[in-house]
Design an enzyme around this catalytic site. Structure first.
Site, PDB file in Angstrom:
ATOM      1  N   ASP A 197       0.832  -1.206   0.000  1.00  0.00           N
ATOM      2  CA  ASP A 197       0.000   0.000   0.000  1.00  0.00           C
ATOM      3  C   ASP A 197       0.868   1.258   0.000  1.00  0.00           C
ATOM      4  O   ASP A 197       2.041   1.227   0.382  1.00  0.00           O
ATOM      5  CB  ASP A 197      -0.907   0.028   1.241  1.00  0.00           C
ATOM      6  CG  ASP A 197      -1.925  -1.103   1.218  1.00  0.00           C
ATOM      7  OD1 ASP A 197      -2.224  -1.619   0.126  1.00  0.00           O
ATOM      8  OD2 ASP A 197      -2.398  -1.457   2.317  1.00  0.00           O
TER       9      ASP A 197
HETATM   10  N1  URA Z   1      -1.295  -5.976   3.903  1.00  0.00           N
HETATM   11  C1  URA Z   1      -1.820  -4.739   3.850  1.00  0.00           C
HETATM   12  O1  URA Z   1      -2.885  -4.496   4.386  1.00  0.00           O
HETATM   13  N2  URA Z   1      -1.138  -3.772   3.188  1.00  0.00           N
HETATM   14  C2  URA Z   1       0.057  -3.978   2.592  1.00  0.00           C
HETATM   15  O2  URA Z   1       0.640  -3.052   2.028  1.00  0.00           O
HETATM   16  C3  URA Z   1       0.595  -5.274   2.668  1.00  0.00           C
HETATM   17  C4  URA Z   1      -0.099  -6.259   3.328  1.00  0.00           C
END
Ligand code: URA
Length: 249
Positions: free
Chosen positions: A101
């Site tokens: 993310d």
């Molecule tokens: N899980 C998440 O919620 N976000 C990420 O970036 C990676 C794993």
């Protein structure tokens, strides 16, 4: 042997879909002969030209980066957001292996090898990923047991058993920091797991992908993977795909 459109795309000439259009339009030749068949396979040493101009077949490259926060894992146009691929100085058209993310930092692989990328993210290959995270609230024993057993997410599908380690509860700040190891890479998986338990993620950092860590890299820094690391990652993916895989929590 590889598909002609894939080789053209990997050479950085254009996208795979545009390469298909070029082939259909009769603008591509292999060893001097115009080819209009999309299924055509080419081998090493075949001379491929687009509009009469020979293409350079691209070397495969594999990077590991410590992805900073406020950076996206996409190749698409971004108005004002930094892209992880733009942090790497290389002539090849690379992409990220899966996604982290915007606000997640940590281990990120980037390559121009689509087959390798698919191997790393395929759900059947169960490559272990360890995150260090901070959530609001004090993680209870019951919640730890639920994480270890697997949690049914909002799409009705249960997560695989996960590991929880190094739990630090900070009563004053009403937060908990811990390591969580998962064996899948579902969209926003960690945040959705925490949401199911009633927590919000305050900070998320991927500290390990398979055996790879980034203790030698500061945020935004990257390096090429070593040949033995690439080989070991491929082997891990193959081992993980066995039906009888048992995850010890
Ligand atoms: N899980 C998440 O919620 N976000 C990420 O970036 C990676 C794993």
């Amino acid at each position: 042997m590889e598909r002609l459109q894939k080789v053209i795309a990997q050479a950085g000439v254009t996208s795979r879909r545009k390469a298909e259009e070029l082939i259909i339009a009769g603008r591509v030749s292999v060893n001097g002969v115009i080819v209009k068949e999309l299924g055509t396979k080419v081998k090493k040493g075949d001379q491929i030209s687009v509009d009469g101009k020979g293409i350079e077949r691209e070397n495969k490259v594999y990077f590991i980066m410590n992805k900073p926060k406020r950076c996206v894992c996409t190749n698409g146009e971004q108005e004002d957001r930094l892209k992880a691929v733009d942090l790497i100085d290389c002539p090849q058209r690379i992409f990220t292996v899966g996604r982290l993310d915007y606000d997640t930092s940590g281990v990120l692989l980037l390559t121009n090898d689509g087959e390798f990328a698919n191997m790393m993210i395929h759900p059947r290959h169960h490559i272990e990923k360890t995150y260090n995270l901070t959530i609001n609230g004090l993680l209870s024993g019951a919640d730890i047991r639920r994480i270890k057993a697997g949690i049914v997410l909002d799409d009705g599908v249960k997560t695989l058993p996960a590991k929880v380690k190094h739990i630090v509860k900070e009563t004053q700040k009403a937060q908990t920091t811990f390591d969580l190891t998962i064996y899948e890479g579902r969209n926003r998986q960690i945040k959705r797991m925490m949401e199911e338990l009633g927590y919000q993620v305050r900070r998320l950092h991927r500290k390990q992908f398979g055996f790879l860590t980034i203790s030698d890299l500061r945020q935004g820094e990257y390096r090429l993977l070593k040949p033995f690391e690439i080989k070991k990652l491929r082997a891990l993916a193959q081992e993980g795909s066995y039906e009888h895989l048992i995850i010890e929590t």
